[in-house]
Design a protein around this motif. Sequence first.
Motif, PDB file in Angstrom:
ATOM      1  N   SER A   1       0.827  -1.208   0.000  1.00  0.00           N
ATOM      2  CA  SER A   1       0.000   0.000   0.000  1.00  0.00           C
ATOM      3  C   SER A   1       0.858   1.254   0.000  1.00  0.00           C
ATOM      4  O   SER A   1       1.951   1.288   0.582  1.00  0.00           O
TER       5      SER A   1
ATOM      6  N   TRP B   1       0.461  -0.825 -15.963  1.00  0.00           N
ATOM      7  CA  TRP B   1       1.702  -0.553 -15.230  1.00  0.00           C
ATOM      8  C   TRP B   1       2.717   0.194 -16.091  1.00  0.00           C
ATOM      9  O   TRP B   1       3.569   0.915 -15.564  1.00  0.00           O
TER      10      TRP B   1
ATOM     11  N   ILE C   1      -1.953   2.299  -4.191  1.00  0.00           N
ATOM     12  CA  ILE C   1      -2.430   0.988  -3.759  1.00  0.00           C
ATOM     13  C   ILE C   1      -2.952   1.121  -2.333  1.00  0.00           C
ATOM     14  O   ILE C   1      -2.292   1.716  -1.479  1.00  0.00           O
ATOM     15  N   TRP C   2      -4.149   0.606  -2.091  1.00  0.00           N
ATOM     16  CA  TRP C   2      -4.675   0.597  -0.726  1.00  0.00           C
ATOM     17  C   TRP C   2      -5.407  -0.720  -0.482  1.00  0.00           C
ATOM     18  O   TRP C   2      -5.800  -1.409  -1.408  1.00  0.00           O
ATOM     19  N   LYS C   3      -5.528  -1.076   0.792  1.00  0.00           N
ATOM     20  CA  LYS C   3      -6.162  -2.344   1.121  1.00  0.00           C
ATOM     21  C   LYS C   3      -7.516  -2.120   1.791  1.00  0.00           C
ATOM     22  O   LYS C   3      -7.716  -1.147   2.521  1.00  0.00           O
TER      23      LYS C   3
ATOM     24  N   TYR D   1      -6.991  -5.799  -2.228  1.00  0.00           N
ATOM     25  CA  TYR D   1      -6.157  -4.643  -2.526  1.00  0.00           C
ATOM     26  C   TYR D   1      -6.786  -3.926  -3.715  1.00  0.00           C
ATOM     27  O   TYR D   1      -7.337  -4.575  -4.620  1.00  0.00           O
ATOM     28  N   HIS D   2      -6.699  -2.619  -3.727  1.00  0.00           N
ATOM     29  CA  HIS D   2      -7.236  -1.822  -4.820  1.00  0.00           C
ATOM     30  C   HIS D   2      -6.120  -0.957  -5.390  1.00  0.00           C
ATOM     31  O   HIS D   2      -5.220  -0.511  -4.655  1.00  0.00           O
ATOM     32  N   THR D   3      -6.181  -0.710  -6.691  1.00  0.00           N
ATOM     33  CA  THR D   3      -5.192   0.155  -7.338  1.00  0.00           C
ATOM     34  C   THR D   3      -5.901   1.266  -8.107  1.00  0.00           C
ATOM     35  O   THR D   3      -7.012   1.080  -8.624  1.00  0.00           O
TER      36      THR D   3
ATOM     37  N   GLU E   1      -9.573   1.970 -11.878  1.00  0.00           N
ATOM     38  CA  GLU E   1      -9.428   1.387 -10.555  1.00  0.00           C
ATOM     39  C   GLU E   1      -9.698  -0.108 -10.638  1.00  0.00           C
ATOM     40  O   GLU E   1     -10.591  -0.554 -11.360  1.00  0.00           O
TER      41      GLU E   1
END
Length: 292
Positions: A32, A92, A100-102, A114-116, A124
């Motif tokens: 993250s 990428w 990045i977050w969870k 996890y999300h991007t 997203e």
Amino acid sequence: MHYAKPARIAGPFLLLLTTIASGPAVAQVDPSGEWAPRFHEDQPERIPGPDIGDYLGLPINAAARLRGDSWDASLLTLPEHQCKPHPSDYAWRGPANLRIWKEIDTPTQQVVAYHTHISWQAPERSIYMDGRAHPPEYAAHTWQGFSTGKWEGDILTVTTTHLKMGWIRRNGIPRSDKATVTEHIMRHDNYLTVMVVIDDPVYLSEPFVRSTDWVADPRQQIAPYPCEAVVEIERPKGYVPHHLPGTNTFLSEFPAKYHVPEEAARGGAETMYPEYKLKLKQMMTAKSAAAR
């Protein structure tokens, strides 16, 4: 008959044991954060873009080669192509300021996903970590696909299916909607590396592998990316820019510019390996002899 009375475990100690048992493996390294891309790797391909007809190092088959030969860059001026995001396996590589977050399930404190978020066209993506199965083959395919992840030591390995048809290189080399993509997300302190492995039964004769890197940037602010399609070039209704087989005169420019044998420029799995340098040297020698 008498039974021994079980020993009472102190409340704080029991809580500690429960926390240790339910916590993540020590080896897991959370990816993250805010990540700034580094473009010095493969800079000519990622910034100005690859040359037309440059298929070197790609394990493509004849079908992919024909698609590349038929591709015309003017396709991107069509309104329906102007605001599409990169598919997740290629995203990428683009202008990819990355977040990045969870997602955490509050009662269990387990990671659900996890999300991007990526800057180019602001796509997203969700990478599910809760063990759910991939949908059936007939389910809808999207630009981001359907992704599930699992930890392999300190590497987050992601498997993605149900992708729309996309591209491997920005000069017409395609990736089909039947491909399966495996990604290995690796964090080393303030550095993030993502290795992408594409298995495509339609356009590749062997898996295609490449990696991309980022550096942590806690001050990064990703701007919104509104996009509105417009008519850039007036064309007859229904016309799609293309080259018919055998008519693309630009294909010869890349081998001529870099003095590469045309056979080598056509790519194929053989061109990925170091041993190909010997064959390349033999072709160059034969070409020089023929020119005398």
